[in-house]
Scaffold this active site. Structure first.
Site, PDB file in Angstrom:
ATOM      1  N   ASP A  30     -46.720 -92.810 -67.367  1.00  0.00           N
ATOM      2  CA  ASP A  30     -47.803 -92.258 -67.800  1.00  0.00           C
ATOM      3  C   ASP A  30     -49.109 -93.338 -67.541  1.00  0.00           C
ATOM      4  O   ASP A  30     -48.862 -94.429 -67.414  1.00  0.00           O
ATOM      5  CB  ASP A  30     -47.726 -91.805 -69.319  1.00  0.00           C
ATOM      6  CG  ASP A  30     -49.113 -91.418 -69.754  1.00  0.00           C
ATOM      7  OD1 ASP A  30     -49.565 -90.357 -69.093  1.00  0.00           O
ATOM      8  OD2 ASP A  30     -49.589 -91.699 -70.743  1.00  0.00           O
ATOM      9  N   ASP A  60     -52.922 -93.035 -69.021  1.00  0.00           N
ATOM     10  CA  ASP A  60     -53.982 -92.875 -70.515  1.00  0.00           C
ATOM     11  C   ASP A  60     -53.101 -93.401 -71.659  1.00  0.00           C
ATOM     12  O   ASP A  60     -52.021 -92.457 -71.790  1.00  0.00           O
ATOM     13  CB  ASP A  60     -54.518 -91.903 -70.620  1.00  0.00           C
ATOM     14  CG  ASP A  60     -55.708 -91.625 -69.581  1.00  0.00           C
ATOM     15  OD1 ASP A  60     -56.588 -92.421 -69.314  1.00  0.00           O
ATOM     16  OD2 ASP A  60     -55.393 -90.480 -68.560  1.00  0.00           O
ATOM     17  N   ASP A  64     -46.603 -92.341 -73.915  1.00  0.00           N
ATOM     18  CA  ASP A  64     -47.193 -92.970 -75.151  1.00  0.00           C
ATOM     19  C   ASP A  64     -47.216 -92.065 -76.237  1.00  0.00           C
ATOM     20  O   ASP A  64     -47.643 -92.191 -77.301  1.00  0.00           O
ATOM     21  CB  ASP A  64     -48.385 -93.467 -74.890  1.00  0.00           C
ATOM     22  CG  ASP A  64     -49.332 -92.473 -74.870  1.00  0.00           C
ATOM     23  OD1 ASP A  64     -49.162 -91.535 -73.619  1.00  0.00           O
ATOM     24  OD2 ASP A  64     -50.404 -92.394 -75.548  1.00  0.00           O
TER      25      ASP A  64
END
Length: 238
Positions: free
Chosen positions: A17, A19, A192
């Site tokens: 991922d 961001d 995240d």
């Protein structure tokens, strides 16, 4: 999941991922969103106080969801939660404004998280092909990776507009595995948030989550994942 499994033949590739995992982009989001609100809702003072904490709870599901969530947030702060903010005209104006402002400031108010370079170096040196998979629009993702000098780590980048659906739908992960030529069960998702974990679970991929990103304001260690790291540098410590 113990990071040592990266060395033991369990993993053939990794999907990472962007961001909240590689780059702290909240500053970019806040600046672009405030400029957007000044364009489309100049009479709403709540837009001027939009902060990173509020934005952090809204990011992760693509720019369409983010813009709608921010509009709802501003109207709620102004006591106008029942306003017709989902009208096509209002949303289209806001989305166009946001895209324009974000393109102009992309990467200028963001920073790499500590340990990212060490972690990506380790994964690459372990012989794992890496794909970056984000809900961020592809053009923005490519520009950000290039600006932060991360593009060289990845053999491909897929954005939120690369496929018909975004994470937490499993489709993007399945498509990434097809590109890599790897089985989902042997392709690690590193993210995240619950979006990454839910997509990985549905696609059949193991998932490792960082503890410092944007998980909609919820404790990330409560998410169903195979493991957690406080820094991607921990991948190189085993």
């Amino acid at each position: 999941m113990n990071p040592v499994e990266l060395h033991s033949g369990h993993i053939d590739a990794a999907i990472v991922d962007l961001d909240g995992t590689l780059v702290d982009t909240l500053g970019d989001f806040v600046v672009a969103l405030r400029l957007m609100l000044a364009d489309v809702l100049p009479q709403e003072p709540a837009g001027e106080t939009l902060d990173a904490a509020a934005v952090g709870r809204m990011v992760g599901q693509g720019s369409e969801h983010l813009v709608k969530s921010v509009l709802n947030h501003v109207f709620a702060q102004s006591g106008r939660a029942d306003a017709a903010i989902d009208s096509v005209a209002a949303y289209d104006r806001a989305q166009a404004s946001y895209q324009r402002h974000y393109a102009a400031i992309n990467g200028q108010h963001s920073t790499l998280y500590p340990g990212v370079l060490e972690g990506l170096d380790h994964l690459r040196n372990s012989g794992l092909p890496l794909v970056c998979l984000t809900n961020k629009p592809l053009a923005f993702a490519r520009s950000l990776l290039s600006l932060k000098k991360l593009d060289g780590f990845f053999c491909e980048v897929f954005g939120g507009d690369s496929f018909e659906r975004k994470k937490p739908d499993p489709l993007p992960l399945r498509k990434a595995c097809e590109f890599l030529g790897t089985l989902p069960a042997r392709t690690l998702m590193i993210g995240d948030s619950s979006n990454d974990a839910r997509a990985a679970r549905a696609a059949g991929c193991p998932v490792l989550l960082v503890t410092y990103g944007y998980n909609h304001g919820e404790p990330v260690r409560l998410v169903d994942a195979d493991g957690f790291v406080d820094s991607l540098a921990e991948l190189a410590q085993h």
